[in-house]
Design an enzyme around this catalytic site. Sequence first.
Site, PDB file in Angstrom:
ATOM      1  CD  GLU A  74       3.170 -13.426  47.939  1.00  0.00           C
ATOM      2  OE1 GLU A  74       2.336 -12.754  48.529  1.00  0.00           O
ATOM      3  OE2 GLU A  74       4.379 -13.389  48.207  1.00  0.00           O
ATOM      4  CD  GLU A 314      31.305  17.219  61.740  1.00  0.00           C
ATOM      5  OE1 GLU A 314      32.453  17.193  62.185  1.00  0.00           O
ATOM      6  OE2 GLU A 314      30.328  17.664  62.376  1.00  0.00           O
TER       7      GLU A 314
END
Lengths: 580, 108
Positions: A74, A314
């Site tokens: 490819e 947080e």
Amino acid sequence: MSKESKKVLANHVLLPKTPTGITGLDQITGGGIPKGRPTLICGDAGCGKTLISLEFIVRGAMEFNEPGVFMAFEEKAEELEMNVASLGFDLKKLQDEKKIRLDHVHIERSEIEETGEYDLDGLFIRLGYAIDSIGAKRVVLDTIENLFSGLANQTILRAELRRLFHWLKEKGVTAIITGERGDGKLTRQGLEEYVSDCVILLDHRIINQISTRRLRVVKYRGSIHGTNEYPFLIDQEGISVLPVTSLFLDKEVSEKRIPSGITALDQMMGGKGFYRGSSVLVSGTAGTGKTSIAAYFASEACSRGERCLYFAFEESPRQIIRNMTSINLDLQPYVDKGLLEFHAARPTMYGLEMHLVNIYKSIKKFKPSVVILDPITNLVTVGSVSEVKGMLIRLIDFLQEEQITVMFTALTLNTAVTEQTDEGVSSLVDAWLLVRDIEYNGERNRGMYIMKSRGMKHSNQVREFVITDNGLDLVDVYLGPDGVLTGSAREAEILKEQTSKVIKTNAVSRKDREISRKRKVLEAKIASLQTEFESVEEELNKVYIEEQLKDEIMAKTLSEITNIRRSKAEEQETQIRKKK
Amino acid sequence: MSEQYIVPGDNDDYIDKNKAMYSLRLFVTGASPNSIRAIANTKKMCEDHLNGRYELEIIDIYQQPEMAELEQLLAVPMLMRRLPLPERRLIGDMSDLNKVLTGLEIKA
């Protein structure tokens, strides 16, 4: 995987294997792909087939001293070089060192006219020449299916492919063949029928806008292998496959205990704290001090000189450090000393797997003895509950293997049943602390329970968890007649108790004084009576003595008189008698 | 288009090819049946259609394996037209003469 489990596998399996060098893949396959045989890797476009096979070649060349040939149908060699340069693979250098060989096979149907019978000897010779020129042990054909688009005669092609795989086996090279996934089949051209030893399927799924790549060993003839789907990642260091769980549950366990940083909490657990290498879950509703508990645990580890890794989902590290100073906990010195490291990331930043890999990598790099994840609840935003659970299982698995103690914090919702965390991890962890709001008397207070603590005696008592300027502490809750009292109610109750105590002691002392006063009065009375008695006695005595004295004197006088009389008695008597 | 007189400049290539020198290379693999047939077929084709204006080089890639990568070989036997440009490639044993001639643009 531990050496032991490898040995176990080796005992069962006679099939020689070639390690791929790809993190996690060797673990799933129990040592690698079959040596000297072709392995098929199939998957959709963009799921990492080329990369995984290229990494196989590069790792082989760099780590296992096995040169490899990469035959690309490819991409051109230069393109490949460029594509993997970002992973730190220098293909050019490896090619110059004759460790690998890239060969781009150019197929263009429009340039080829078929004029009768042919075979693929050209490919064979080319591959054979490449293998021989560097003594290759590994071969990759990526993606050989492209032949089907270049050559029209399928009958010839299929026969030749069969011959090719046979030939590869004869050559004794470990080969990877990649193939595009087809409809309802593993590969579009049915390559799986030629490669029957080992088939690995790659998959790329997008759930909730977050993509996860997964790998599954569909088939591995003659070997034990993990059959699950394992997420994998492509990052700066190549491919990492993450086994969901290790194949074996045979971890080392430690008898050692480490304190939690809160003395009163340790006392609830027999005064020693958690087991080293165990997992601890702290769950509670919002604002119950989960992060504070975690920070205390971290600081405790650092004060022992151990390393701690803090994953914050947080708050930012600075925020945590600032907030903790308000409860008399200064983490900055530990950060400066390099004992404490924060890793802050928003959960939504990337998928769960990426999070997990990040955690893995940071742990491998930092080598902490304590890890904190604060909070795990937010991870649910990027994955389903079961995925988060799967991830945490893997994490706990990994941490236990490394003998790292981990503390998770989890947010429970007020509406939800508090006996179960949203993540469903409570059954996985070794110790579970529950911090809970107790709303009473117009205020909210925190109560802490130890829901479970495997393998140790632990208190069944609810403690009030207080956060003060001086830090965290656990106080015995007041068990009043109206039930459990906390916060100001507890304070009031204590105050009330103290008052009554003071009053009581006061009353007691007053009575004492009364008594002593009475005693004094009595004593005074006794004294006066005594004096009275004495004076009476004295009076009586005086009279008596006087009487006696009088008697004596009288007697004396009498005798004297008698004596005198005796001398003058007669005359006197006579006188008297005479007078008479 | 083959029979009519060609105006120069309009179809230059065609004229050139009819007169041009053909440089051909045939890659074969030893003495495999396909190779033997291909060699025979190609030689016959050249004699018949390119008489005197061709050169044919037959390369056994077993002998020169490095040629396989260099020339992007895959399927063999392969006949390569190196000249006139552009390069053309034909694979197979060259038994389909019509396809060979079309492929080499010898005959339209």
